[in-house]
Design a protein around this motif. Structure first.
Motif, PDB file in Angstrom:
ATOM      1  N   ALA A  84      -7.429   5.927  -2.532  1.00  0.00           N
ATOM      2  CA  ALA A  84      -8.622   5.095  -2.698  1.00  0.00           C
ATOM      3  C   ALA A  84      -8.642   4.007  -1.636  1.00  0.00           C
ATOM      4  CB  ALA A  84      -8.668   4.480  -4.101  1.00  0.00           C
ATOM      5  N   LEU A  85      -9.818   3.447  -1.464  1.00  0.00           N
ATOM      6  CA  LEU A  85     -10.032   2.396  -0.470  1.00  0.00           C
ATOM      7  C   LEU A  85     -10.809   1.275  -1.139  1.00  0.00           C
ATOM      8  CD1 LEU A  85      -9.876   1.553   2.550  1.00  0.00           C
ATOM      9  CD2 LEU A  85     -12.033   2.771   2.884  1.00  0.00           C
TER      10      LEU A  85
ATOM     11  N   VAL B  80      -5.583   1.749  -0.334  1.00  0.00           N
ATOM     12  CA  VAL B  80      -5.648   0.908   0.858  1.00  0.00           C
ATOM     13  C   VAL B  80      -6.580  -0.247   0.517  1.00  0.00           C
ATOM     14  CG1 VAL B  80      -6.219   0.799   3.298  1.00  0.00           C
ATOM     15  CG2 VAL B  80      -5.282   2.909   2.329  1.00  0.00           C
ATOM     16  N   VAL B  81      -6.094  -1.477   0.640  1.00  0.00           N
ATOM     17  CA  VAL B  81      -6.813  -2.615   0.078  1.00  0.00           C
ATOM     18  C   VAL B  81      -6.750  -3.804   1.038  1.00  0.00           C
ATOM     19  CG1 VAL B  81      -4.745  -3.355  -1.193  1.00  0.00           C
ATOM     20  CG2 VAL B  81      -6.998  -4.070  -1.999  1.00  0.00           C
TER      21      VAL B  81
ATOM     22  N   ALA C  81      -0.031   0.094  -3.451  1.00  0.00           N
ATOM     23  CA  ALA C  81      -1.041  -0.525  -2.596  1.00  0.00           C
ATOM     24  C   ALA C  81      -0.507  -0.622  -1.168  1.00  0.00           C
ATOM     25  CB  ALA C  81      -1.393  -1.920  -3.115  1.00  0.00           C
ATOM     26  N   LEU C  82      -1.398  -0.395  -0.226  1.00  0.00           N
ATOM     27  CA  LEU C  82      -1.097  -0.597   1.185  1.00  0.00           C
ATOM     28  C   LEU C  82      -2.111  -1.603   1.706  1.00  0.00           C
ATOM     29  CD1 LEU C  82       0.445   0.099   3.773  1.00  0.00           C
ATOM     30  CD2 LEU C  82      -1.134   2.016   4.112  1.00  0.00           C
TER      31      LEU C  82
ATOM     32  N   GLU D 164       1.014  -5.310   7.001  1.00  0.00           N
ATOM     33  CA  GLU D 164       1.659  -4.225   6.257  1.00  0.00           C
ATOM     34  C   GLU D 164       1.097  -2.865   6.677  1.00  0.00           C
ATOM     35  OE1 GLU D 164       2.096  -2.704   1.600  1.00  0.00           O
ATOM     36  OE2 GLU D 164       1.407  -4.748   2.025  1.00  0.00           O
ATOM     37  N   TYR D 165      -0.209  -2.780   6.797  1.00  0.00           N
ATOM     38  CA  TYR D 165      -0.869  -1.539   7.205  1.00  0.00           C
ATOM     39  C   TYR D 165      -0.491  -1.178   8.638  1.00  0.00           C
ATOM     40  CZ  TYR D 165      -4.849   1.572   8.302  1.00  0.00           C
ATOM     41  OH  TYR D 165      -5.654   2.613   8.708  1.00  0.00           O
ATOM     42  N   GLU D 166      -0.504  -2.163   9.534  1.00  0.00           N
ATOM     43  CA  GLU D 166      -0.186  -1.897  10.939  1.00  0.00           C
ATOM     44  C   GLU D 166       1.265  -1.408  11.078  1.00  0.00           C
ATOM     45  OE1 GLU D 166      -2.407  -1.820  13.304  1.00  0.00           O
ATOM     46  OE2 GLU D 166      -3.952  -2.502  11.907  1.00  0.00           O
TER      47      GLU D 166
END
Length: 279
Positions: free
Chosen positions: A55-56, A103-104, A118-119, A124-126
């Motif tokens: 999910a986004l 992804v949040v 959660a990402l 954190e995502y990078e």
């Protein structure tokens, strides 16, 4: 970055050309290809396989398109979640979808329920993209897709899956055919004034992007800013709702402006529109 992968995703359009812009952030097609493949690698490295769900949950930003494309390449179902929903409604959608990863953006991290990974977009995502295992692009592999949720006016929201083509290649072919059918007959500049958690703004932008168009995403609706973009950025394609159209027409009337010469296709939806306003 594989030039073959970039050409495959964006119909041979210039790798160094603008793929997507939102606010101050711009990505070329080459950069978007790299990041979409990296996100597909993140999913694969996390053990999220084909036909599983992610999910986004975020406001408009460039990462939306790379997550959607990465999900397509990885064969997963992606659910964009309306961040205007109440906490309990978001909890329901995420659990009902069986989202194994959300992804949040930082503003909505606290709304991800316990038990769902959660990402967070940002550092954190990078870091996750940078550490992702290489993802081998296979045009014949089964594609991912979107599972959007209904508004829930007749009960709880319900996830809706569109039938998926047999392969990633067939999915991209379908997207490009749909783009032509709605009038995106040549690559141009596609403006997104609406929220990307809605199906129409997201999917029309996706379909146009993979034909080679550049996508301009507004962070939020603002009549003045939208009119400025229409007048100065060579916008050829745009999707609006009737309220946006009325506000733009009023502002144009106040300033004695006419529609920009670049504009070729204006799509509308979400509510009725009178013939007079449409004309």
């Amino acid at each position: 970055m594989s030039l073959e992968a970039c050409s495959f995703l964006f119909a041979g359009a210039e790798p160094d050309g603008l793929a997507i812009e939102c606010g101050e952030v711009r990505l070329t097609r080459a950069q978007l290809t790299d990041r979409a493949l990296a996100f597909a690698g993140v999913l694969r490295g996390a053990g999220i396989g084909a036909d599983e769900h992610v999910a986004l949950l975020c406001r408009n930003r460039v990462e939306v398109l790379e997550v959607v494309l990465g999900g397509l390449l990885a064969g997963v179902w992606l659910t964009p979640v309306n961040w205007h929903l109440a906490a309990g409604e978001i909890d329901f959608v995420l659990r009902d979808a069986g989202a194994r990863l959300v992804v949040v953006d930082p503003a909505h991290r606290s709304l991800v329920p316990d038990g769902v990974r959660a990402l967070e977009l940002g550092p954190e995502y990078e870091q996750a993209l940078a550490a992702a295992p290489a993802f081998p692009l296979d045009p014949a592999a089964p594609p991912g897709g979107t599972m959007m949720y209904t508004s829930g006016t007749s009960g709880q929201p319900k996830g809706v899956k569109r039938q998926r083509p047999a392969s990633i290649q067939a999915a991209l072919d379908t997207y490009r055919t749909t783009a032509r059918l709605v009038g995106f007959t040549a690559p141009g500049v596609h403006l997104v004034p609406g929220p990307l958690y809605h199906a129409a703004p997201l999917l029309f932008a996706l379909y146009d992007a993979v034909t080679g168009s550049s996508v301009l995403v507004m962070e939020r609706w603002d009549t003045e800013h939208c009119l400025s973009l229409l007048q100065t950025r060579g916008v050829t394609h745009v999707h609006l709702v009737p309220t946006m159209i009325v506000r733009l027409l009023r502002l144009m009337d106040e300033r004695g402006l006419v529609a920009p010469a670049s504009l070729r296709v204006l799509l509308h939806g979400a509510a009725p529109i009178t013939p007079a306003i449409k004309q």
